[in-house]
Design a protein around this motif. Structure first.
Motif, PDB file in Angstrom:
ATOM      1  N   ALA A 138       0.840  -1.206   0.000  1.00 44.16           N
ATOM      2  CA  ALA A 138       0.000   0.000   0.000  1.00 44.16           C
ATOM      3  C   ALA A 138       0.873   1.254   0.000  1.00 44.16           C
ATOM      4  O   ALA A 138       0.516   2.273  -0.603  1.00 44.16           O
ATOM      5  CB  ALA A 138      -0.931  -0.008   1.210  1.00 44.16           C
ATOM      6  N   ARG A 145      -0.979   6.079  -6.137  1.00 43.65           N
ATOM      7  CA  ARG A 145      -0.927   5.574  -7.517  1.00 43.65           C
ATOM      8  C   ARG A 145      -1.428   4.122  -7.501  1.00 43.65           C
ATOM      9  O   ARG A 145      -0.852   3.233  -8.125  1.00 43.65           O
ATOM     10  CB  ARG A 145       0.510   5.629  -8.054  1.00 43.65           C
ATOM     11  CG  ARG A 145       1.177   6.986  -7.863  1.00 43.65           C
ATOM     12  CD  ARG A 145       2.546   7.066  -8.520  1.00 43.65           C
ATOM     13  NE  ARG A 145       3.628   7.125  -7.549  1.00 43.65           N
ATOM     14  CZ  ARG A 145       4.837   7.632  -7.796  1.00 43.65           C
ATOM     15  NH1 ARG A 145       5.139   8.102  -8.986  1.00 43.65           N
ATOM     16  NH2 ARG A 145       5.767   7.657  -6.872  1.00 43.65           N
ATOM     17  N   GLU A 146      -2.496   3.891  -6.748  1.00 41.02           N
ATOM     18  CA  GLU A 146      -2.985   2.538  -6.494  1.00 41.02           C
ATOM     19  C   GLU A 146      -3.386   1.819  -7.789  1.00 41.02           C
ATOM     20  O   GLU A 146      -3.891   2.441  -8.723  1.00 41.02           O
ATOM     21  CB  GLU A 146      -4.200   2.580  -5.556  1.00 41.02           C
ATOM     22  CG  GLU A 146      -3.860   2.927  -4.119  1.00 41.02           C
ATOM     23  CD  GLU A 146      -3.641   4.408  -3.826  1.00 41.02           C
ATOM     24  OE1 GLU A 146      -3.275   4.738  -2.697  1.00 41.02           O
ATOM     25  OE2 GLU A 146      -3.833   5.235  -4.752  1.00 41.02           O
ATOM     26  N   LEU A 147      -3.157   0.505  -7.805  1.00 42.36           N
ATOM     27  CA  LEU A 147      -3.640  -0.314  -8.924  1.00 42.36           C
ATOM     28  C   LEU A 147      -5.077  -0.738  -8.613  1.00 42.36           C
ATOM     29  O   LEU A 147      -5.393  -1.085  -7.473  1.00 42.36           O
ATOM     30  CB  LEU A 147      -2.769  -1.572  -9.084  1.00 42.36           C
ATOM     31  CG  LEU A 147      -1.279  -1.332  -9.372  1.00 42.36           C
ATOM     32  CD1 LEU A 147      -0.556  -2.670  -9.531  1.00 42.36           C
ATOM     33  CD2 LEU A 147      -1.082  -0.479 -10.621  1.00 42.36           C
ATOM     34  N   THR A 148      -5.948  -0.707  -9.636  1.00 45.48           N
ATOM     35  CA  THR A 148      -7.344  -1.094  -9.404  1.00 45.48           C
ATOM     36  C   THR A 148      -7.734  -2.191 -10.381  1.00 45.48           C
ATOM     37  O   THR A 148      -7.115  -2.357 -11.437  1.00 45.48           O
ATOM     38  CB  THR A 148      -8.292   0.110  -9.596  1.00 45.48           C
ATOM     39  OG1 THR A 148      -8.018   0.696 -10.864  1.00 45.48           O
ATOM     40  CG2 THR A 148      -8.097   1.151  -8.509  1.00 45.48           C
ATOM     41  N   THR A 149      -8.785  -2.914 -10.024  1.00 49.14           N
ATOM     42  CA  THR A 149      -9.319  -3.963 -10.900  1.00 49.14           C
ATOM     43  C   THR A 149     -10.194  -3.298 -11.960  1.00 49.14           C
ATOM     44  O   THR A 149     -10.447  -2.085 -11.913  1.00 49.14           O
ATOM     45  CB  THR A 149     -10.199  -4.944 -10.103  1.00 49.14           C
ATOM     46  OG1 THR A 149     -11.336  -4.199  -9.631  1.00 49.14           O
ATOM     47  CG2 THR A 149      -9.457  -5.530  -8.912  1.00 49.14           C
ATOM     48  N   GLY A 206     -12.833  -1.184 -10.623  1.00 49.86           N
ATOM     49  CA  GLY A 206     -12.498   0.025  -9.876  1.00 49.86           C
ATOM     50  C   GLY A 206     -12.183  -0.214  -8.412  1.00 49.86           C
ATOM     51  O   GLY A 206     -12.064   0.718  -7.631  1.00 49.86           O
ATOM     52  N   GLU A 207     -12.045  -1.499  -8.023  1.00 52.62           N
ATOM     53  CA  GLU A 207     -11.666  -1.775  -6.635  1.00 52.62           C
ATOM     54  C   GLU A 207     -10.154  -1.877  -6.536  1.00 52.62           C
ATOM     55  O   GLU A 207      -9.487  -2.169  -7.520  1.00 52.62           O
ATOM     56  CB  GLU A 207     -12.299  -3.108  -6.189  1.00 52.62           C
ATOM     57  CG  GLU A 207     -13.806  -3.014  -6.064  1.00 52.62           C
ATOM     58  CD  GLU A 207     -14.480  -4.382  -6.152  1.00 52.62           C
ATOM     59  OE1 GLU A 207     -13.765  -5.367  -6.395  1.00 52.62           O
ATOM     60  OE2 GLU A 207     -15.704  -4.428  -5.981  1.00 52.62           O
ATOM     61  N   LEU A 208      -9.629  -1.651  -5.324  1.00 51.01           N
ATOM     62  CA  LEU A 208      -8.179  -1.766  -5.126  1.00 51.01           C
ATOM     63  C   LEU A 208      -7.735  -3.182  -5.458  1.00 51.01           C
ATOM     64  O   LEU A 208      -8.332  -4.146  -4.976  1.00 51.01           O
ATOM     65  CB  LEU A 208      -7.809  -1.449  -3.675  1.00 51.01           C
ATOM     66  CG  LEU A 208      -7.856   0.022  -3.268  1.00 51.01           C
ATOM     67  CD1 LEU A 208      -7.376   0.161  -1.825  1.00 51.01           C
ATOM     68  CD2 LEU A 208      -6.997   0.889  -4.173  1.00 51.01           C
ATOM     69  N   ASP A 209      -6.688  -3.294  -6.261  1.00 50.25           N
ATOM     70  CA  ASP A 209      -6.192  -4.624  -6.629  1.00 50.25           C
ATOM     71  C   ASP A 209      -5.025  -4.988  -5.707  1.00 50.25           C
ATOM     72  O   ASP A 209      -3.850  -4.865  -6.070  1.00 50.25           O
ATOM     73  CB  ASP A 209      -5.767  -4.624  -8.100  1.00 50.25           C
ATOM     74  CG  ASP A 209      -5.561  -6.035  -8.626  1.00 50.25           C
ATOM     75  OD1 ASP A 209      -5.365  -6.943  -7.788  1.00 50.25           O
ATOM     76  OD2 ASP A 209      -5.577  -6.221  -9.851  1.00 50.25           O
ATOM     77  N   ASP A 210      -5.382  -5.427  -4.494  1.00 49.03           N
ATOM     78  CA  ASP A 210      -4.350  -5.689  -3.476  1.00 49.03           C
ATOM     79  C   ASP A 210      -3.365  -6.765  -3.924  1.00 49.03           C
ATOM     80  O   ASP A 210      -2.167  -6.659  -3.677  1.00 49.03           O
ATOM     81  CB  ASP A 210      -5.006  -6.108  -2.148  1.00 49.03           C
ATOM     82  CG  ASP A 210      -5.763  -4.950  -1.519  1.00 49.03           C
ATOM     83  OD1 ASP A 210      -5.276  -3.804  -1.645  1.00 49.03           O
ATOM     84  OD2 ASP A 210      -6.830  -5.167  -0.933  1.00 49.03           O
ATOM     85  N   MET A 236      -0.865  -5.380  -6.390  1.00 50.72           N
ATOM     86  CA  MET A 236       0.091  -4.469  -5.733  1.00 50.72           C
ATOM     87  C   MET A 236       1.101  -5.269  -4.913  1.00 50.72           C
ATOM     88  O   MET A 236       2.288  -4.959  -4.911  1.00 50.72           O
ATOM     89  CB  MET A 236      -0.644  -3.426  -4.885  1.00 50.72           C
ATOM     90  CG  MET A 236      -1.391  -2.416  -5.749  1.00 50.72           C
ATOM     91  SD  MET A 236      -2.055  -0.989  -4.844  1.00 50.72           S
ATOM     92  CE  MET A 236      -3.536  -1.665  -4.116  1.00 50.72           C
TER      93      MET A 236
END
Length: 262
Positions: free
Chosen positions: A105, A111-115, A118-122, A125
């Motif tokens: 994180a 600059r989060e990666l998302t699916t 539009g959800e966080l792609d943990d 990352m």
């Protein structure tokens, strides 16, 4: 590539940089450069101008006059966003990490990666963070813990992974081993050597003369805003460097008292 081969064109050249704060000349006519895979130590007393000079490069406090070239091309750096576009990242002493978040994180903070939804792609990352960490610090395993629980050396790894993942070519490291114990300092030294191997250029600001000696290829000494001299590490002793820091002159050069006595 022209007759000047890429190897000889510095990553960064700062020429005749001047910075003033309310009439005080913090940096006077300073010129410094940095090549790929090189560490240049920047040393001097508090107030000698080292942090201010580097802030002109990072965009935190643009120079009043002077010129900055990146890979031989003149650039304008007005703010940190400009600097990032040229691959310049700063690792500050306080590291600017979000303590309550884990390493992935922090690497992707802002600059989060998302699916696709539009959800966080943990998982993406974490996987990307594992890849970059494998290069930098293969012993790092604590990907799920909040970074507040990590050691100082591990926290450095996270801050450096963030910079490197986003294509930093030029790193400014401000006192990277301050407040670290011997084992953690060794860990940060290993990180810096790894970055060098990857061709990243590093400006290392440090009070620790031994740190600078261990890691730098060249050392630039600042005194009252000026660069006294930039020397190859192998041509000087730590005492020579200390003389330059304290007296503001090259070893063997007569001081003002000696000149006055002539």
């Amino acid at each position: 590539v022209s007759a000047t081969s890429e190897a000889t064109v510095p990553l960064v050249e700062m020429r005749n940089i001047n910075v003033s704060f309310g009439g005080v000349h913090a940096v006077r006519d300073a010129s410094i450069d940095l090549h790929r895979g090189e560490v240049v130590g920047v040393v001097g007393h508090n107030g000698a101008g080292k942090t201010t000079l580097m802030r002109a490069l990072s965009g935190a406090h643009p120079a009043d006059t002077g010129e900055i070239l990146i890979e031989g091309r003149p650039v304008t750096i007005r703010n940190p966003r400009d600097a990032k576009q040229y691959g310049i990242e700063t690792i500050y002493q306080n590291l600017a990490l979000a303590d309550n978040l884990d390493a992935p994180a922090n690497v992707f903070l802002g600059r989060e990666l998302t699916t696709l939804f539009g959800e966080l792609d943990d998982s993406a990352m974490e996987s990307e963070t594992r890849k970059v960490m494998q290069r930098l610090n293969p012993n790092f395993t604590r990907f799920k813990q909040a970074v507040v629980s990590l050691s100082g050396g591990q926290r450095q790894s996270v801050a450096i992974a963030r910079a490197v993942y986003f294509n930093a070519k030029i790193l400014i490291m401000d006192e990277p081993t301050a407040a670290l114990g011997p084992a953690e300092t060794a860990q940060v030294h290993a990180l810096i050597r790894q970055l060098k191997e990857e061709g990243i250029g590093i400006f290392l600001i440090s009070h620790d003369i031994h740190d600078v000696f261990d890691l730098s290829d060249r050392i630039s000494v600042m005194y009252q805003g000026r660069i006294v001299e930039t020397v190859e590490r192998g041509t000087v002793t730590t005492d020579d460097i200390l003389t330059m820091i304290i007296a503001g002159r090259r070893p063997g050069e007569p001081g003002p008292e000696a000149l006055a006595a002539q």
